[in-house]
Design an enzyme around this catalytic site. Structure first.
Site, PDB file in Angstrom:
ATOM      1  N   GLU A 489       0.802  -1.227   0.000  1.00 34.88           N
ATOM      2  CA  GLU A 489       0.000   0.000   0.000  1.00 34.88           C
ATOM      3  C   GLU A 489       0.838   1.282   0.000  1.00 34.88           C
ATOM      4  OE1 GLU A 489      -2.372  -0.896   3.412  1.00 34.88           O
ATOM      5  OE2 GLU A 489      -3.903  -1.930   2.241  1.00 34.88           O
ATOM      6  N   GLU A 555      -6.435  -7.095  -1.936  1.00 33.69           N
ATOM      7  CA  GLU A 555      -6.850  -7.516  -0.593  1.00 33.69           C
ATOM      8  C   GLU A 555      -8.355  -7.370  -0.451  1.00 33.69           C
ATOM      9  OE1 GLU A 555      -4.874  -5.532   2.599  1.00 33.69           O
ATOM     10  OE2 GLU A 555      -2.853  -5.875   1.814  1.00 33.69           O
TER      11      GLU A 555
END
Length: 883
Positions: A489, A555
């Site tokens: 991320e 995710e």
């Protein structure tokens, strides 16, 4: 005979001596062994001696305790019963945390005595594959690393030839220091974030799925080797395979190109000339080279054009063919050194799909719809083994997944992990060691330093670049390694990112796509122009089919509580209180990061106790992950090019996001996901009752018989909806017919079963699916009123470590619903783990018979094993297994 010749013939003596020397030269290529037993350790506070003294073989080790190497300080303390099991209950709270005690609490000396000598023409090397965090190394009274080693992700190698004792009695002493910045475990993601200031993994300061690891995994955590070579040491071999065009599994193949190179190190004072070579499929590829004294050179061999290669394919698309070669450096017939490399021939490409707005993967020219799982680490305390790696990756194969993503807050996975992925056909998406949480993507009041400061973590950028280069060299030959990723991320700091993209990967690999970070725009863009991940909570199953999320979601996840047998392994009996919707959660459940099921449990009736809760949780688990897999597959190439589930395993005893528990016991998540991810699969959209088939294969499937039936929950009587032949093209999902009108006509008030089957023209069952639908009020009232099942079960040993189980349901019986199978020890009743079932949590329709194969570790073969089974409407039974 040799002794007689030696005594009477001096010339023969010289000849035999030369022959024995030659034999030794050709043999020492095999002399690489692990130092994995007999270690001792002591806390630095309990000794005043320095490394020069401790590493003398004569130095007494009184008061030193046995050490686990490879392993961490905490593992050694646990194995010596100095601490309680931190994975059980709230025992972790009883262990001192390094942030509060100071680093000396977990700074330890490790000592290993070993026997070794070298002949004049030999070289000996000490190799450490991973130490966390700093280390100083001594051998026989001398320090052998010129400066203190730093960094968890950086291998070490030292030429120890001049340090070895002439009598062969040696002592290695290593002092290991914890991370300089262990961080405050204040409950934030990565604690206060300062764990990321060093080159180490971040989850050890705590995350939303784990409690802090108290020593931050300080120790000699990975393998230690001694290797003996001749004058040349062959290192860091590199194999690249080029597979042009669009290929098909099992077909005759056009040639592939194999490119091989390696680094040759000559530590001697004179130049060494010889031949670098390998053999493959009857061909010898070689090159004459000269390596100057005290130097290292990279040598590239001529390319090999390999005819009709056996290709490596991801799981579900073809076989995982692997080749072995020995890369040798020879002088005449004498081998100085060799490296054995196992590799697969395949080519991975990527291109942007404008329809989905995301990257799309191709292997050997064929489109691969990514069905992946997120992986943290095999064991939170780094207790790794080939057997555990093999079992965990096999579970992912059994879920019909084709990719595992290695999350950036952990580590570069070990070669043994990649070997298992090569074997089982799992592509790997490897993050480097950064996270948005610790490295400053978001404003976070739990963090000690501001975003601008955290954005520059780790402190030593050149160290990070060296470590990335080293880790790339370590794993780059594995065919399963498919993608590199800058971090979780977030990208690494700009200078590190540029080094990776502009120099490191082009020079050291050059064959794999690099994503800047795990949910970057280069991966996918949704309709509002950005990328992301999630959600992570339980969802209405319709949403997986009707709500469009990120086109290549790295995710997305849900719940994952294990069954009752799993809960009992780490929750004390006094805390076995089932969570109730909107009710207070027990402290141990909270400590183990329970994530709520919302109202989904209550739809099956309020849980009466923990065992009832766990059983109902499995129904929800199965439904959730089957729907997730089916919903994404139903929009293949239209909405999505792939999905990665957060997460598919737990490295400790957490109560969320797992298909199997820490002890390798699967729950219903695994089998729901296995069902929904079948390569050729029949399914029904719960939102509109549309029956579909998804074909992940590369060829058209014709003359497939589709059968749809509805069963009354209480009686088991069925109503045939349709039997129809149809076909489906390659790599697509296709709609066929809706059942909504038919289902509504049943005036269902308490729920029904919908059975879908896909058969070949020879009536062979290809795919089957059973849905349990709620009543008009959204509750499963009929399931709660089901009559008792009459399941008939038998089990037979059909091979070493294998049991074949037959389940049959009488024609006049109700549906035998949601049955769990488990191999157990006859005496203790404990489950045999790991065990692998061709299916589980399965339902048997009236008049039908099913065969299940269960594999278990051969170490249990010959012991008294029983089969336990139970189900929603089936009482628990234990039966013997026939020979």
């Amino acid at each position: 005979m040799i002794k007689h010749i030696y005594h009477h013939h001096p010339f023969a003596c010289l000849l035999i001596g030369a022959l024995l020397t030659l034999i030794h030269i050709t043999a020492y290529t095999q002399q690489r062994y692990e130092l994995n037993s007999g270690w001792r350790c002591i806390n630095v506070k309990n000794t005043t001696a320095n490394g020069n003294a401790i590493s003398q073989p004569s130095y007494p080790l009184k008061g030193w305790m046995p050490a686990t190497v490879p392993g961490t300080v905490l593992t050694t303390l646990l194995n010596n019963q100095q601490i309680p099991d931190p994975f059980y209950g709230m025992n972790n709270e009883k262990i001192p945390d390094i942030y509060h005690t100071g680093n000396d609490q977990y700074t330890y000396w490790f000592v290993k005595d070993f026997k070794e000598t070298v002949l004049p023409q030999e070289q000996a090397w000490l190799q450490l594959r991973g130490v966390n965090y700093k280390s100083e190394i001594y051998l026989n009274g001398k320090k052998i690393n010129p400066r203190t080693h730093e960094g968890m992700f950086l291998r070490q190698q030292y030429n120890i030839t001049p340090f070895l004792a002439k009598n062969g009695t040696n002592r290695l002493a290593v002092i290991v220091y914890p991370p300089d910045h262990p961080g405050n475990p204040n409950g934030g993601q990565g604690g206060d974030g300062t764990i990321a200031k060093g080159l180490t993994h971040q989850y050890v300061a705590g995350w939303d799925w784990i409690q802090p690891i108290r020593d931050r995994n300080t120790g000699i955590w990975d393998k230690v080797f001694i290797e003996k070579t001749g004058g040349i040491n062959v290192q860091n071999p590199h194999i690249v395979t080029e597979v042009k065009g669009k290929r098909y599994p099992g077909a005759s193949q056009e040639p592939a190109v194999i490119r091989v190179s390696a680094e040759l190190e000559n530590p001697t004072p004179g130049e060494v000339s010889g031949i670098l070579q390998y053999q493959l499929e009857g061909k010898t590829i070689s090159k004459q080279v000269t390596i100057p004294a005290n130097s290292r050179q990279e040598i590239r061999l001529p390319d090999l054009k390999l005819d009709n290669p056996r290709l490596w394919w991801p799981n579900g698309y073809g076989a995982q063919e692997l080749y072995d070669i020995k890369l040798q450096f020879l002088q005449g017939t004498a081998s100085h050194d060799e490296e054995t490399i196992r590799f697969g021939i395949r080519q991975i490409d990527n291109s942007w799909n404008p329809q989905t707005g995301s990257m799309q993967a191709f292997v050997n020219g064929q489109p691969i719809f990514i069905k992946g799982g997120n992986w943290i680490i095999s064991d939170a305390m780094l207790r790794f083994s080939e057997e555990r790696y093999d079992a965990e990756v096999r579970f992912h194969r059994d879920m019909n997944l084709n990719l595992i993503r290695i999350w950036g807050g952990a580590l570069t996975e070990r070669p043994e992990f990649y070997q298992a992925c090569d074997k089982y056909g799992m592509l790997v998406f490897q993050d480097f060691w950064f996270s948005g949480d610790c490295n400053g993507r978001w404003l976070d009041p739990m963090k000690k330093e501001d975003q601008w400061t955290r954005r520059k973590y780790p402190d030593d950028h050149p160290l990070v670049v060296r470590a990335i280069a080293d880790q790339v060299r370590m794993i780059r030959n594995h065919p399963s390694l498919a993608f590199w990723c800058g971090g979780n991320e977030i990208t690494p700091p700009e200078d590190i990112l540029h080094a990776i993209k502009d120099s490191l990967l082009p020079a050291l690999d050059g064959t794999r796509y690099f994503f800047d970070y795990s949910n970057s725009d280069s991966m996918s863009l949704n309709t509002i122009g950005g990328n992301g991940d999630g959600p992570y909570n339980i969802q209405d199953i319709n949403s997986f089919w009707t709500h469009k999320t990120f086109p290549y979601n790295s995710e997305i996840g849900s719940v994952g509580v294990g069954d009752y047998a799993s809960l009992k392994r780490f929750i004390p009996a006094g805390n076995m209180t089932p969570p109730q919707h909107r009710g207070k959660i027990d402290s141990v459940w909270q400590y183990h990061k329970y994530i709520g099921y919302g109202e989904h449990i209550d739809k099956y009736g309020p849980a009466t106790d923990a065992e009832d809760f766990a059983m109902k949780a499995q129904l929800v688990n199965y439904d959730q992950y089957r729907a997730l897999a089916e919903g994404f597959s139903s929009h293949m190439w239209h909405w999505y090019t792939g999905v990665m589930i957060w997460k598919t395993q737990n490295p400790w005893t957490a109560l969320r996001g797992q298909m199997y528990d820490y002890y390798l016991d699967p729950n219903a998540c695994l089998y729901g996901l296995r069902k929904g991810s079948e390569p050729l699969h029949i399914m029904m959209n719960p939102a509109d009752s549309m029956v579909m088939i998804v074909n992940n294969g590369f060829t058209t499937r014709r003359d497939l018989m589709m059968e749809a039936r509805v069963y009354d929950v209480l009686t088991g009587r069925d109503s045939l909806y349709t039997l129809i032949f149809n076909e489906i093209g390659p790599s697509m999902a296709k709609k066929y017919f809706p059942m909504n009108g038919f289902l509504k006509s049943l005036h269902k008030q308490s729920g029904v079963f919908v059975s879908l089957k896909l058969k070949g023209t020879d009536k062979t069952l290809i795919s089957e699916n059973l849905y349990w639908l709620p009543g008009a009020d959204g509750k499963y009232k009929a399931l709660q009123e089901m009559p008792a099942g009459r399941l008939q079960v038998s089990a037979t040993h059909t091979g070493r470590g294998r049991v074949t189980i037959t389940l049959s349901n009488p024609e006049t019986a109700p549906v035998s619903f949601f049955n769990r199978l488990a191999l157990i020890h006859a005496g203790s009743g404990e489950r045999i783990l790991p065990a692998f079932y061709s299916d589980n949590y399965l339902s048997i329709l009236p008049g039908e018979r099913t065969t299940i194969v269960a594999d278990y570790p051969e170490t249990f073969t010959g012991k008294d094993i029983r089969l336990e089974y139970y189900g929603w409407n089936q009482e628990r039974q234990v039966i013997g297994i026939q020979k």
